[in-house]
Write a protein that holds these residues in place. Structure first.
Motif, mmCIF file in Angstrom:
data_model
loop_
_atom_site.group_PDB
_atom_site.id
_atom_site.type_symbol
_atom_site.label_atom_id
_atom_site.label_comp_id
_atom_site.label_asym_id
_atom_site.label_seq_id
_atom_site.Cartn_x
_atom_site.Cartn_y
_atom_site.Cartn_z
ATOM 1 N N VAL A 39 1.327 8.023 -7.638
ATOM 2 C CA VAL A 39 0.841 9.600 -6.812
ATOM 3 C C VAL A 39 -0.201 10.136 -7.554
ATOM 4 C CG1 VAL A 39 1.361 11.935 -6.143
ATOM 5 C CG2 VAL A 39 3.252 10.068 -5.971
ATOM 6 N N LYS A 88 -7.445 1.261 -5.086
ATOM 7 C CA LYS A 88 -7.875 0.639 -3.980
ATOM 8 C C LYS A 88 -7.186 -0.489 -3.821
ATOM 9 C CE LYS A 88 -12.092 -1.104 -1.728
ATOM 10 N NZ LYS A 88 -13.475 -1.137 -1.908
ATOM 11 N N GLU A 121 0.997 -1.232 -0.169
ATOM 12 C CA GLU A 121 -0.078 -0.065 0.105
ATOM 13 C C GLU A 121 0.841 1.238 -0.066
ATOM 14 O OE1 GLU A 121 -4.108 1.370 2.361
ATOM 15 O OE2 GLU A 121 -2.517 0.516 3.493
ATOM 16 N N SER A 178 1.527 3.576 -3.400
ATOM 17 C CA SER A 178 0.999 5.036 -3.236
ATOM 18 C C SER A 178 2.185 6.196 -3.569
ATOM 19 C CB SER A 178 0.623 5.248 -1.775
ATOM 20 O OG SER A 178 -0.746 4.515 -1.415
ATOM 21 N N ARG A 179 3.106 5.786 -3.334
ATOM 22 C CA ARG A 179 4.624 6.585 -3.783
ATOM 23 C C ARG A 179 4.642 6.610 -5.096
ATOM 24 N NH1 ARG A 179 6.701 4.332 1.057
ATOM 25 N NH2 ARG A 179 7.839 2.869 -0.049
ATOM 26 N N THR A 210 -5.990 7.003 -8.632
ATOM 27 C CA THR A 210 -6.959 6.341 -7.968
ATOM 28 C C THR A 210 -6.890 4.912 -8.174
ATOM 29 O OG1 THR A 210 -8.420 8.354 -8.223
ATOM 30 C CG2 THR A 210 -9.277 6.142 -7.102
#
Length: 107
Positions: free
Chosen positions: A41, A46, A33, A37-38, A44
Motif C-alpha cells: 500500500v 508499475k 495487480e 496493490s493490497r 510506487t
C-alpha cells in the motif's frame, strides 16, 4: 528522480498448452495487480501486461517476449528488472520477496 519498479507479466490470449487448468495470462496479471496493490500500500510500482505475440514497440519488452517464445517458457512469465520471478503459475510469495529486495515493505 526515483526509478519506479516495473513488474511485467508476459503472456498470450491463448492458454499455455501445459497450463490448461490455470487462469489465463490476463487473469493472472489482474490478480497480481490487485494482490500487490493490497500488499504494498502507498508504494510506487508499475505492473504491465505484454502480449508475447503482439508486444509493444519497446525494444526490451519485444526482445523478452521473443525469449518467452523461443525458450518455450510457460506463460504467464513474470519479470522484475529482466529477471524471471514466476512462470506458468507464478507464486505471490516469491514475487513479494523479490519486491522486498528492492526495498518494498509489505503491510
Amino acid at each position: 528522480m526515483v526509478k519506479v519498479l516495473e513488474i511485467i507479466v508476459y503472456g498470450a490470449e491463448v492458454l499455455c498448452p501445459s497450463c490448461v487448468n490455470l487462469p489465463s495470462s490476463r487473469e493472472t496479471y489482474e490478480w497480481l495487480e490487485a494482490a500487490l496493490s493490497r500488499k504494498f500500500v502507498d508504494q510506487t510500482f508499475k505492473i504491465t501486461y505484454v502480449d508475447i505475440h503482439h508486444p509493444p514497440e519497446d525494444d526490451a519488452k519485444k526482445a523478452f517476449a521473443q525469449r518467452v517464445i523461443d525458450e518455450d517458457l510457460f506463460y504467464p512469465v513474470v519479470s522484475i528488472e529482466d529477471e524471471i520471478v514466476g512462470e506458468g503459475n507464478p507464486k505471490l510469495k516469491k514475487i513479494c520477496a523479490e519486491m522486498e529486495r528492492y526495498g518494498f515493505k509489505a503491510v
